[in-house]
Design an enzyme around this catalytic site. Structure first.
Site, PDB file in Angstrom:
ATOM      1  N   HIS A 264       1.023  -1.198   0.277  1.00 53.15           N
ATOM      2  CA  HIS A 264      -0.305   0.291  -0.905  1.00 53.15           C
ATOM      3  C   HIS A 264       0.851   1.279   0.380  1.00 53.15           C
ATOM      4  CE1 HIS A 264      -3.300   2.787   1.112  1.00 53.15           C
ATOM      5  NE2 HIS A 264      -3.137   3.580   1.974  1.00 53.15           N
ATOM      6  N   GLU A 265       1.986   1.496   0.928  1.00 62.51           N
ATOM      7  CA  GLU A 265       2.977   2.410   0.868  1.00 62.51           C
ATOM      8  C   GLU A 265       3.125   2.716  -0.275  1.00 62.51           C
ATOM      9  OE1 GLU A 265       1.574   4.894   3.094  1.00 62.51           O
ATOM     10  OE2 GLU A 265       0.300   3.541   4.088  1.00 62.51           O
ATOM     11  N   HIS A 268       1.888   4.543  -2.344  1.00 62.85           N
ATOM     12  CA  HIS A 268       1.712   5.982  -2.517  1.00 62.85           C
ATOM     13  C   HIS A 268       3.341   7.006  -3.143  1.00 62.85           C
ATOM     14  CE1 HIS A 268      -1.567   6.416  -0.654  1.00 62.85           C
ATOM     15  NE2 HIS A 268      -1.300   5.741   0.456  1.00 62.85           N
ATOM     16  N   GLU A 294      -5.143   7.508  -3.088  1.00 57.82           N
ATOM     17  CA  GLU A 294      -5.725   6.045  -2.627  1.00 57.82           C
ATOM     18  C   GLU A 294      -5.642   5.112  -3.307  1.00 57.82           C
ATOM     19  OE1 GLU A 294      -6.427   5.013   1.187  1.00 57.82           O
ATOM     20  OE2 GLU A 294      -4.415   6.021   0.965  1.00 57.82           O
TER      21      GLU A 294
HETATM   22 ZN    ZN Z   1      -2.797   4.890   1.972  1.00 57.10          ZN
END
Ligand code: ZN
Length: 498
Positions: A264-265, A268, A294
């Site tokens: 997830h990170e 980003h 997101e």
């Molecule tokens: Zn996030």
């Protein structure tokens, strides 16, 4: 002031703002990673001074003059300078609209509210937090008028997080979610659950760290430009497109927790690293909005990271990292386990299917609070009723209910919907990506370069050169939430044999 002077002035001003921002971020990063326990005081003083200087830079009348000159010559500006003028002008107007005294009082209030919220959550005592929340709601209703007096208060707040999004847009979006997802979740709940016991065997942190390095390689994250650290709550922090940091949190009894935090990170970070050099050190650096950010992190985490082809690609390697823990597990069993869907109480631990309904509860409550249709004292009751209605779960206490998130204590109203929108944008991006190229062939070989290339071209590279709505249109076409409900229906029908 001449046009050239004005351009030079906003360039140097933005570079200064970058420097102050970078200094604050470095102090923050230090605080949450390696700083010793009793060292907060000095950093607090430093951060206060830095924030004051940033405020001074943005409210300097000379900057306002320069922006007025640029606005008068709008037609002569190239895309970069036109967007800088637009965004910088917006920040300046907003800051100067809020009276300095109210700004200071509000900063104190959020500071205090954070502390009170922590205690209230610990003791599961909403009454303790209620007076703070009442003040926060009151201030946010007032600030909404400063942000945009022509909009309804909640619409003005939403617009702060996701430009162009309002309640009319979100009401339609969430109505679609409610109609399609509530029955889907019910149908899933009637089926037997996959065994996920092996995810909770003992996974030593040292082995998990090596596995994180491998995952970062799979995501193409160059360790010369992207560092990884450990914090209680994982996050991504960007200095420039050549210096991004992510963090994760290792749980010895849950291998999927850090695995999906890293992906997830990492999503980003991918976004930040792929942004064009052209916008660095300007107010257009960094991802364009919360929702778009997101959409990227959740794309890598859920759409790719929890897909069968991806897991089949990386599972042989996973068994090398964890031979004892996963020796008797198949890729298929792992895929089913990490997609287990079950209504629950805590948003941050929710699965991909039920996540959106957690956000919907918060949206409805915020909308009613800021709209003046719901009193703060009735928040717990409303929260619990909505959880029962949408997710079918009974909320046992406020700690696991309306006190679970930090957003309201930080003064963020209108932030939550971005999480759900991001997921929905991602599903529609997948649909378009599949039209343009073979997505799953390369992914099943562990090759994400095609996926990243497509996202870079449609989303990442622009940074703030385009508005959030333009980026979404560029990657999704006309936004249509059914792409998301279709995606979830297809995925969970396969997983649960519906
Ligand atoms: Zn996030």
């Amino acid at each position: 002031m001449e046009l050239n002077e004005a351009l030079a002035l906003i360039e140097s001003t933005q570079k200064k703002l970058f420097a102050f921002g970078a200094a604050s971020s470095a102090l923050y990063l230090d605080a949450v990673t390696v700083a010793p326990r009793d060292t907060a005081e000095g950093r607090g003083v430093a951060l206060g001074v830095l924030a004051g200087e940033q405020h001074k830079i943005l409210t300097d009348p000379v900057l306002a003059d320069a922006l007025a000159v640029l606005e008068a010559h709008k037609g002569e500006l190239d895309r970069l300078h036109a967007r800088e003028t637009e965004e910088l002008g917006r920040s300046v107007r907003q800051l100067t609209r809020i009276p300095a005294e109210e700004y200071m009082t509000y900063a104190q209030l959020t500071n205090e509210a954070d502390d009170v919220w922590h205690r209230a959550k610990e003791q599961s005592d909403f009454e303790l937090f209620r007076p703070c929340l009442e003040k926060l709601v009151e201030y946010n209703r007032k600030f909404a008028g400063y942000y945009d007096p022509d909009k309804a208060p909640y619409d003005a707040l939403l617009n702060e997080y996701e430009r162009g999004v309002d309640t009319a847009y979100l009401d339609g979006f969430f109505a679609e979610m409610r109609e399609k997802l509530v029955p889907l979740i019910k149908a899933v709940g009637e089926k037997p659950q996959p065994d996920d016991g092996f995810l909770h065997r003992h996974y030593p942190v040292e082995q998990q760290k090596k596995f994180s390095d491998y995952l970062m390689d799979v995501l193409g994250l160059d360790r010369g430009h992207c560092g990884i650290g450990e914090t209680e709550h994982p996050f991504t922090l960007n200095f420039t497109n050549k210096d991004v940091r992510i963090t994760t949190n290792y749980k010895q009894d849950d291998v999927a927790s850090s695995m999906y935090s890293v992906i997830h990170e990492g999503g980003h970070a991918r976004y930040e690293l792929d942004i064009t050099d052209e916008v660095q050190y300007t107010c257009l650096a960094g991802g364009v909005s919360m929702g778009v950010h997101e959409s990227q992190s959740r794309f890598y985490e859920n759409i790719i990271g929890r897909s069968r082809p991806f897991i089949e690609a990386i599972f042989p390697k996973m068994r090398e990292f964890f031979p004892e823990q996963l020796g008797d597990v198949t890729a298929e069993a792992f895929w089913r386990a990490v997609n287990k869907a079950q209504p629950s109480l805590i948003r941050t631990e929710a699965d991909e299917l039920t996540y959106c309904l957690h956000v919907m509860v918060r949206y409805e409550i915020e909308k009613a609070l800021i709209g003046g249709e719901l009193e703060v004292k009735d928040v717990p009751r409303t929260w619990n009723r909505l959880y029962k209605e949408y997710l079918g779960v009974d909320v046992p206490d406020d700690k696991r209910g309306c006190l679970q998130d930090s957003h309201w204590s930080g003064g963020s109203f209108g932030y939550f919907p971005s999480y759900a929108l991001g997921s929905a944008y991602g599903a529609q991006m997948l649909r378009n990506m599949e039209k343009d190229m073979d997505v799953w062939g390369p992914v099943s070989r562990g090759d994400l370069s095609g996926v990243t290339g497509w996202l870079t071209d449609k989303v990442h590279k622009f940074g703030g050169l385009l508005t959030p709505a333009q980026v979404v249109e560029n990657a999704c076409g006309k936004f249509n939430p059914t792409a998301y409900t279709d995606y979830l229906t297809k995925k969970y029908s396969e997983l649960y044999n519906l």
